[in-house]
Design a protein around this motif. Structure first.
Motif, PDB file in Angstrom:
ATOM      1  N   GLN A   1      67.526 -81.230  37.531  1.00 11.07           N
ATOM      2  CA  GLN A   1      68.674 -80.599  38.288  1.00 11.07           C
ATOM      3  C   GLN A   1      69.820 -80.147  37.549  1.00 11.07           C
ATOM      4  OE1 GLN A   1      69.641 -83.312  41.503  1.00 11.07           O
ATOM      5  NE2 GLN A   1      67.358 -83.029  42.444  1.00 11.07           N
TER       6      GLN A   1
ATOM      7  N   ASN B   1      68.620 -76.927  35.234  1.00 14.22           N
ATOM      8  CA  ASN B   1      68.400 -75.784  36.363  1.00 14.22           C
ATOM      9  C   ASN B   1      69.647 -75.183  36.766  1.00 14.22           C
ATOM     10  OD1 ASN B   1      65.689 -76.190  36.302  1.00 14.22           O
ATOM     11  ND2 ASN B   1      65.236 -77.530  38.029  1.00 14.22           N
ATOM     12  N   ARG B   2      70.546 -75.923  37.040  1.00 13.36           N
ATOM     13  CA  ARG B   2      71.815 -75.633  37.441  1.00 13.36           C
ATOM     14  C   ARG B   2      72.644 -74.810  36.403  1.00 13.36           C
ATOM     15  NH1 ARG B   2      73.352 -79.741  39.357  1.00 13.36           N
ATOM     16  NH2 ARG B   2      74.515 -80.711  37.824  1.00 13.36           N
TER      17      ARG B   2
ATOM     18  N   LEU C   1      71.047 -73.181  34.397  1.00 14.59           N
ATOM     19  CA  LEU C   1      70.298 -71.659  33.994  1.00 14.59           C
ATOM     20  C   LEU C   1      70.598 -70.898  35.077  1.00 14.59           C
ATOM     21  CD1 LEU C   1      68.117 -70.707  32.205  1.00 14.59           C
ATOM     22  CD2 LEU C   1      66.243 -71.521  33.909  1.00 14.59           C
ATOM     23  N   ARG C   2      70.527 -71.407  36.197  1.00 12.90           N
ATOM     24  CA  ARG C   2      71.014 -70.556  37.382  1.00 12.90           C
ATOM     25  C   ARG C   2      72.506 -69.934  37.282  1.00 12.90           C
ATOM     26  NH1 ARG C   2      69.066 -74.863  40.678  1.00 12.90           N
ATOM     27  NH2 ARG C   2      71.143 -75.315  41.054  1.00 12.90           N
ATOM     28  N   ASN C   3      73.337 -70.845  37.047  1.00 15.09           N
ATOM     29  CA  ASN C   3      74.648 -70.314  36.594  1.00 15.09           C
ATOM     30  C   ASN C   3      74.845 -69.165  35.585  1.00 15.09           C
ATOM     31  OD1 ASN C   3      75.899 -71.833  38.794  1.00 15.09           O
ATOM     32  ND2 ASN C   3      76.503 -73.589  37.464  1.00 15.09           N
ATOM     33  N   THR C   4      74.170 -69.490  34.506  1.00 15.48           N
ATOM     34  CA  THR C   4      73.976 -68.599  33.511  1.00 15.48           C
ATOM     35  C   THR C   4      73.359 -67.205  34.059  1.00 15.48           C
ATOM     36  OG1 THR C   4      73.665 -70.543  31.647  1.00 15.48           O
ATOM     37  CG2 THR C   4      72.976 -68.059  31.404  1.00 15.48           C
ATOM     38  N   TYR C   5      72.413 -67.346  34.537  1.00 17.61           N
ATOM     39  CA  TYR C   5      71.713 -66.033  34.990  1.00 17.61           C
ATOM     40  C   TYR C   5      72.655 -65.339  35.944  1.00 17.61           C
ATOM     41  CZ  TYR C   5      67.266 -66.902  32.693  1.00 17.61           C
ATOM     42  OH  TYR C   5      66.334 -67.208  32.161  1.00 17.61           O
ATOM     43  N   ALA C   6      73.601 -66.059  36.918  1.00 14.79           N
ATOM     44  CA  ALA C   6      74.288 -65.489  37.956  1.00 14.79           C
ATOM     45  C   ALA C   6      75.547 -64.766  37.096  1.00 14.79           C
ATOM     46  CB  ALA C   6      74.990 -66.359  38.754  1.00 14.79           C
TER      47      ALA C   6
ATOM     48  N   THR D   1      61.130 -70.457  29.773  1.00 13.57           N
ATOM     49  CA  THR D   1      61.461 -71.159  31.281  1.00 13.57           C
ATOM     50  C   THR D   1      60.050 -71.919  31.819  1.00 13.57           C
ATOM     51  OG1 THR D   1      62.994 -69.637  31.626  1.00 13.57           O
ATOM     52  CG2 THR D   1      62.193 -71.153  33.376  1.00 13.57           C
TER      53      THR D   1
ATOM     54  N   TYR E   1      77.350 -73.320  30.982  1.00 14.18           N
ATOM     55  CA  TYR E   1      76.835 -71.889  31.337  1.00 14.18           C
ATOM     56  C   TYR E   1      77.543 -70.831  30.713  1.00 14.18           C
ATOM     57  CZ  TYR E   1      80.274 -71.248  34.890  1.00 14.18           C
ATOM     58  OH  TYR E   1      81.406 -71.155  35.859  1.00 14.18           O
TER      59      TYR E   1
ATOM     60  N   THR F   1      75.827 -68.005  28.867  1.00 10.12           N
ATOM     61  CA  THR F   1      75.900 -66.700  28.996  1.00 10.12           C
ATOM     62  C   THR F   1      76.266 -65.572  27.819  1.00 10.12           C
ATOM     63  OG1 THR F   1      76.474 -67.113  31.410  1.00 10.12           O
ATOM     64  CG2 THR F   1      77.119 -65.077  30.817  1.00 10.12           C
TER      65      THR F   1
END
Length: 231
Positions: free
Chosen positions: A17, A20-21, A23-28, A135, A201, A205
């Motif tokens: 988790q 994944n968090r 990764l999500r924050n990085t893409y955002a 991924t 993140y 980024t």
């Protein structure tokens, strides 16, 4: 009562988790960073920013290096705070402004808009393909780190040398190698996030942004050299 197996499973789930968090924050943040990049590029193109360096072309790369390293130092120092995010967005505006020099050069070709679109599309395909590979497979590509770093150092040395020698064939070779190196860095950097090698993140980024930026710029250089139409 928690058994060792249950505890191990719970720990593994928490680690997954957390990754994944990140990764999500990085893409955002990566997606958000494209907005100031575009803004900086538009400002640079509209104001003919490139003309500031017309008489002293070596000043552009010197300003780029000074500004980029200054921002990266600040981002690294403040990566755990909101200031780090703000500096990241400021950095991407600066990078967009510097990118306008390459965009202005491309737009002097009659098919300049097409060349820019092709470079952007090619960069998008490279990034999405390699990011998906890292991924989905979750393979650890950390073994590439040492080789990529050595390649990057050699690339920087060759680029600095060519500022003085200005050999067109060497410039094209540098661009081609840069596309390969920074494409490999996309695979490496996404793998680092997926496998827990990078847990911040903001720094993740920054790394991916630089990969994408360099792939785009060098793809554009190659397209201008081989497909640019001056008619």
């Amino acid at each position: 009562m928690n058994t060792p197996l249950h505890t191990s499973y719970q720990y593994g789930a928490e680690v997954a988790q957390s990754r994944n968090r990140v990764l999500r924050n990085t893409y955002a943040l990566l997606g958000l960073s494209m907005l100031p990049t575009v803004a900086g590029a538009l400002v640079g193109v509209q104001t003919n920013f490139w003309m500031l360096f017309a008489g002293h072309p070596i000043m552009a790369p010197l300003l780029f290096l000074a500004g980029a390293f200054g921002f990266m130092w600040g981002i690294g120092r403040n990566r755990e705070s909101a200031l780090g995010v703000g500096l990241m967005l400021g950095f991407t505006f600066f990078m967009g402004l510097m990118l306008s020099i390459s965009l202005a050069a491309a737009l002097r070709f009659s098919n300049g808009g097409t060349l820019i679109a092709l470079a952007a599309g090619g960069t998008g395909i490279i990034f999405s393909s390699l990011a998906a590979l890292a991924t989905i497979t979750k393979k650890d590509f950390s073994f590439m780190g040492k080789f990529l770093f050595i390649g990057l150092i050699l690339l920087v040395i060759a680029s600095l040398a060519n500022l003085f020698f200005a050999i067109p064939a060497l410039a094209l070779t540098i661009s081609a190698i840069a596309v390969l190196i920074f494409s490999a860095y996309i695979l490496y950097d996404v793998s680092q996030i997926v496998n827990g090698g990078e847990t911040n993140y903001v720094m993740a980024t920054l790394q991916l942004y630089l990969d994408i930026y360099n792939v785009f710029v060098n793809l554009l250089n190659l397209l201008m050299a081989f497909a640019g139409d001056r008619r």
